[in-house]
Design a protein around this motif. Sequence first.
Motif, PDB file in Angstrom:
ATOM      1  N   UNK A 110      51.140  39.006  47.689  1.00 20.39           N
ATOM      2  CA  UNK A 110      51.167  37.809  46.860  1.00 20.39           C
ATOM      3  C   UNK A 110      51.519  38.060  45.419  1.00 20.39           C
ATOM      4  N   UNK A 111      51.693  39.328  45.050  1.00 18.12           N
ATOM      5  CA  UNK A 111      52.016  39.664  43.664  1.00 18.12           C
ATOM      6  C   UNK A 111      53.382  40.340  43.616  1.00 18.12           C
ATOM      7  N   UNK A 112      54.165  40.015  42.605  1.00 24.43           N
ATOM      8  CA  UNK A 112      55.439  40.661  42.373  1.00 24.43           C
ATOM      9  C   UNK A 112      55.228  41.823  41.418  1.00 24.43           C
ATOM     10  N   UNK A 113      55.499  43.018  41.865  1.00 26.47           N
ATOM     11  CA  UNK A 113      55.318  44.185  41.016  1.00 26.47           C
ATOM     12  C   UNK A 113      53.875  44.645  41.006  1.00 26.47           C
ATOM     13  N   UNK A 228      38.248  37.062  44.233  1.00 29.39           N
ATOM     14  CA  UNK A 228      38.478  36.429  42.936  1.00 29.39           C
ATOM     15  C   UNK A 228      39.345  37.297  42.040  1.00 29.39           C
ATOM     16  N   UNK A 229      39.197  38.614  42.170  1.00 28.86           N
ATOM     17  CA  UNK A 229      40.000  39.531  41.340  1.00 28.86           C
ATOM     18  C   UNK A 229      41.497  39.262  41.464  1.00 28.86           C
ATOM     19  N   UNK A 230      41.938  38.849  42.649  1.00 29.65           N
ATOM     20  CA  UNK A 230      43.364  38.681  42.900  1.00 29.65           C
ATOM     21  C   UNK A 230      43.796  37.223  42.876  1.00 29.65           C
ATOM     22  N   UNK A 231      42.912  36.312  42.445  1.00 28.50           N
ATOM     23  CA  UNK A 231      43.291  34.906  42.380  1.00 28.50           C
ATOM     24  C   UNK A 231      44.390  34.712  41.344  1.00 28.50           C
ATOM     25  N   UNK A 232      45.269  33.760  41.617  1.00 26.82           N
ATOM     26  CA  UNK A 232      46.416  33.578  40.741  1.00 26.82           C
ATOM     27  C   UNK A 232      46.404  32.313  39.924  1.00 26.82           C
ATOM     28  N   UNK A 233      45.375  31.458  40.081  1.00 26.38           N
ATOM     29  CA  UNK A 233      45.355  30.192  39.353  1.00 26.38           C
ATOM     30  C   UNK A 233      43.936  29.669  39.294  1.00 26.38           C
ATOM     31  N   UNK A 234      43.705  28.706  38.404  1.00 24.83           N
ATOM     32  CA  UNK A 234      42.414  28.036  38.335  1.00 24.83           C
ATOM     33  C   UNK A 234      42.093  27.362  39.657  1.00 24.83           C
TER      34      UNK A 234
END
Length: 613
Positions: A110-113, A228-234
């Motif tokens: 889910x993360x780029x880079x 939660x550490x890897x959450x990307x938005x509120x």
Amino acid sequence: MHDLLPAPLAAFLTPPGTEWDAPLTGGPLSPPPPPGSEVVDLRSPSARPGAAARRRSPEEPWRPVEGSNNWAVAGSLTGGPALLANDMHLRLMVPNVWYRARLTIRTLPGWDGPFSISGITLPGAPVMVVGSNGRIAWGYTNSYGDWLDLVQVEIDPDDPGRYRGPGGPLAFEKRAERLRVNGGAEEILEVRRTIWGPVIDQDHRGRPRALRWTAHEPRAVNAGLLRLEAAGSVAEAMALAPEIGVPPQNLVVADRDGHIGWTIVGAIPRRSGFRGPEEARRPWPWVSEGKGWDGWVAPEEYPRIVDPPSGLLWTANARVVEGEALGLIGDGGYDDGARAGQIRDALRRLTPPITPAAMLAIQLDDRALFLQRWRDLLLETLSGGALEGRPERAELRRHAASWGGRAAVDSVGYRMVRAFRRQVADLALGPLTASCAAADPRFDLYDAGQTEGPLWALVSSRPPNLLDPRHGGWEGLLLEAADAVLDEQAPAGAGLSGRTWGERNTTRILHPIALAVPLLEGLLGMVPRPLPGDSDMPRFQSPGAGASQRMAVAPGLEQEGYFHMPCGQSGHPLSPHFADGHAAWETGEPSPFLPGPARTTAVFVPPRGAPAP
């Protein structure tokens, strides 16, 4: 109090809020009025207290709340990513409870880079507790919601090994805890457990009480913080919060796209069988069908506030919501809203674009707004003929008049005003609750978070029926309180000039070994320093407690954030990192949120033949 005091008096002394309330939704809650003479009249011989009011030692705190502050500013007010500030107030010791860390992972779904996260961990725990991952930043305060209940246990009169349950008598589950004593005989502690939880004590009538607590439930403990550490938005963080197994906290989140949000993180019990929140605050037998906990609040029912029109969110251990949302959270002894309101008002005065520097100024705010009216009351008390009876009163008045309005280290007046309020509380509230203190020596109304409401109502309206008649009038009580300040702060006429707030508010941050062996304090502790701040203002500080960390960060702009932590990374007194960062924490000098260039590198090499990472 509900057992021994008239109901209107108990309600008056335990209001759900005061005019200091600063919730995110709604306004102040109207406290009950002082009861009239038809309810209680201390002038009646039968109603007079049988014991003197409790008098506190000079160094005893008024109400040692160890809470926290956090708030968020939306991107509409920063001109970019949203901004989060957090300072968690805990007892301070060596080593500090937190350990700073920055983790970088080559790839993450889910993360780029590369994925990178910075913040603080609990040593030995596999999660980042508070921090920023470049997309969101998050922080906590203690919610002081109602996450536990004391259940009155009714013993079977025919068998002391059994108790009354909802469907009939039940046997206690008993477990023997073996306590091995160095150099002595072993002791056995028998723990009795009910279907609601362990029996922990007895009330003033000798009735056993069992503890029903979320922390005892499997649902309330898990490793959900890793998600939660890897959450990307509120929005993603808000959705995760109900499933995370931690002590329920106020979670405030800011994200890279400018959004902000608040919710409760952790499991919320669903109560049933109680007639309103006031009844739910008190211990009851849970033998009636349906009385007690009925599962958990569903995720879609959790209270949430996302992107409020003001662009601001704040929490500080006080009431946050109203109505149905407050009914779900409950009152677990939340603080009055003085600290929260001071933060809210400071945020509202800021001019966009709002920066991390503005956040630090609020975290270091030591203005004594909460005590301003008490200072005015002390000056009023020490005026006119009052100065003729005792010359030292004039010196007390001079210091109060020039107090500076801050919990500053060089302020004598602040310390005197604070002590005056405490003495008034002892004299005014003690007689009203004397029967409770006589029934249970553990009773202490002063620890209640809303005590300021009834206390100020008494000294402002001055009802004669609620005054111990030995004072001869409310003016007499206030003057006695002022004299008590002189007696404790300047015994034998020693003078007040040296009794500064800094003399009282000097840090004592030690390693546990130094607490046991005082000769090692100089080696195993931080150098004592007088510091500004106190309980009812954003800069919380006491000799042994304070901000265990301070930070402000905008996700994606971590290089512009700051971070403070008392003590240092190492708990070893011979390490060069034993106190690194401590001076910046003391003075409030900004220090970077992100680490600088590497000075030392540790390389962990897999054993020969191990698969490549």
